[in-house]
Write a protein that holds these residues in place. Sequence first.
Motif, PDB file in Angstrom:
ATOM      1  N   GLN A 139      22.479  42.814  55.551  1.00  0.00           N
ATOM      2  CA  GLN A 139      23.578  42.906  54.593  1.00  0.00           C
ATOM      3  C   GLN A 139      23.643  41.585  53.825  1.00  0.00           C
ATOM      4  OE1 GLN A 139      26.874  43.885  57.223  1.00  0.00           O
ATOM      5  NE2 GLN A 139      26.609  46.069  56.779  1.00  0.00           N
ATOM      6  N   TYR A 140      23.350  41.647  52.563  1.00  0.00           N
ATOM      7  CA  TYR A 140      23.243  40.434  51.754  1.00  0.00           C
ATOM      8  C   TYR A 140      24.618  40.027  51.234  1.00  0.00           C
ATOM      9  CZ  TYR A 140      18.285  41.497  51.970  1.00  0.00           C
ATOM     10  OH  TYR A 140      17.023  41.754  52.425  1.00  0.00           O
ATOM     11  N   ASP A 141      25.067  38.890  51.740  1.00  0.00           N
ATOM     12  CA  ASP A 141      26.388  38.413  51.344  1.00  0.00           C
ATOM     13  C   ASP A 141      26.520  36.955  51.779  1.00  0.00           C
ATOM     14  OD1 ASP A 141      29.146  38.891  50.338  1.00  0.00           O
ATOM     15  OD2 ASP A 141      29.690  38.455  52.417  1.00  0.00           O
ATOM     16  N   GLY A 142      27.155  36.145  50.949  1.00  0.00           N
ATOM     17  CA  GLY A 142      27.379  34.764  51.331  1.00  0.00           C
ATOM     18  C   GLY A 142      26.526  33.785  50.551  1.00  0.00           C
ATOM     19  N   VAL A 143      26.499  32.535  51.040  1.00  0.00           N
ATOM     20  CA  VAL A 143      25.842  31.447  50.322  1.00  0.00           C
ATOM     21  C   VAL A 143      24.649  30.926  51.129  1.00  0.00           C
ATOM     22  CG1 VAL A 143      27.925  30.764  49.077  1.00  0.00           C
ATOM     23  CG2 VAL A 143      27.473  29.796  51.342  1.00  0.00           C
ATOM     24  N   THR A 144      24.060  29.839  50.628  1.00  0.00           N
ATOM     25  CA  THR A 144      22.812  29.323  51.190  1.00  0.00           C
ATOM     26  C   THR A 144      23.048  27.957  51.824  1.00  0.00           C
ATOM     27  OG1 THR A 144      21.719  30.468  49.342  1.00  0.00           O
ATOM     28  CG2 THR A 144      20.351  29.021  50.685  1.00  0.00           C
ATOM     29  N   GLU A 181      23.701  25.863  48.878  1.00  0.00           N
ATOM     30  CA  GLU A 181      25.075  26.008  48.405  1.00  0.00           C
ATOM     31  C   GLU A 181      26.025  25.888  49.589  1.00  0.00           C
ATOM     32  OE1 GLU A 181      24.781  29.975  46.963  1.00  0.00           O
ATOM     33  OE2 GLU A 181      24.280  29.382  44.921  1.00  0.00           O
ATOM     34  N   GLY A 182      27.223  25.342  49.346  1.00  0.00           N
ATOM     35  CA  GLY A 182      28.269  25.356  50.360  1.00  0.00           C
ATOM     36  C   GLY A 182      28.211  24.230  51.364  1.00  0.00           C
ATOM     37  N   GLU A 183      27.307  23.270  51.205  1.00  0.00           N
ATOM     38  CA  GLU A 183      27.250  22.128  52.111  1.00  0.00           C
ATOM     39  C   GLU A 183      26.874  20.891  51.312  1.00  0.00           C
ATOM     40  OE1 GLU A 183      24.294  23.302  54.950  1.00  0.00           O
ATOM     41  OE2 GLU A 183      22.637  22.486  53.767  1.00  0.00           O
ATOM     42  N   LYS A 184      27.138  19.724  51.868  1.00  0.00           N
ATOM     43  CA  LYS A 184      26.871  18.478  51.177  1.00  0.00           C
ATOM     44  C   LYS A 184      25.370  18.267  50.975  1.00  0.00           C
ATOM     45  CE  LYS A 184      30.986  16.051  52.862  1.00  0.00           C
ATOM     46  NZ  LYS A 184      31.486  14.880  53.642  1.00  0.00           N
ATOM     47  N   GLN A 185      25.049  17.568  49.923  1.00  0.00           N
ATOM     48  CA  GLN A 185      23.658  17.254  49.644  1.00  0.00           C
ATOM     49  C   GLN A 185      23.078  16.396  50.786  1.00  0.00           C
ATOM     50  OE1 GLN A 185      23.087  15.275  45.910  1.00  0.00           O
ATOM     51  NE2 GLN A 185      20.866  15.408  45.987  1.00  0.00           N
TER      52      GLN A 185
END
Length: 301
Positions: A139-144, A181-185
């Motif tokens: 199920q494709y959903d959310g960020v990377t 995406e969704g986390e610090k570099q």
Amino acid sequence: MAASRMHADKFSSKLKLFVERQKPGLVQFFPDYNFDEYSQRGADMVETLVDRACPREIAEQFAVLALYDLVILLDDSSSMEYEDGGNRKDMLKKVLEAIADVYELAREEGIVSVRFLNNPTGRKDIKKADVAGLHAEIQYDGVTMTGTELQNKILKPFVLEPQTPMRKPLLTMIITDGDIEGEKQGVLKRNINNCLAKLDNDSERTVDSVAFMFARIGDDPAAKTLIEALDDDDKLGAWIDCLPVDSHLDDIDISTNGRSHWDVLRKLMLGGLYEDVDEDDDIYDESLPFEPHGKGPCVDV
């Protein structure tokens, strides 16, 4: 004249050369270069791959996978479904089938574990016959959040805080389609760095206990930048390889079984294990046109 078939004792010698030349720290897992448990499986794996039209030299490299546990971290973010008209999902299925088709020869139960960036539930012991069902359930959903999930779903349970001691080194594949995406570099590189640092100070294991392979599905330019940066990292590069971003992943389709199929699969599965495969980022380089001037045809003398 047909080549002689590989025997367990001969393949054990090849495993010893692999450890000595490529991953000397693996002696911790295989004291005195004792590969008895894996030599026959590796030898059989070579012959099966050769029967499938894999060049023997490449088949012998694939067979060192008998020494490794393979886990895969899959990108199940939303972009995998809606980008490229669904082609990324189709490509993911082809890649998983090709990987499982080879690895189940190295480990009878198949891929040790497949985990996802967003879905908290993974699957274990995945063989080629299981891929279609696994793929249909995604199920494709959310960020990377690649760095965070690599830490939580792969490094902690399999390397840093395993419930039972590691019996074999771990090869981790990360298959993604986009930028983080969704986390610090820097979280991804930091977590890999810290894992290696802890292994380097471990009395029972070494940095050769792990290897990482990254592959990109699709044409996201940010993912291209991410993967190239990992591949070129001065400090971590010895433990990380990345499938070149311009590789023809279509060639990995197991129905083709041609030389390009084996070349791409070799880079994908062995780049983190062999230095020469790691450095071979030009598997699709084309020859430049060359027409000698003033030279006549060659003749026999």
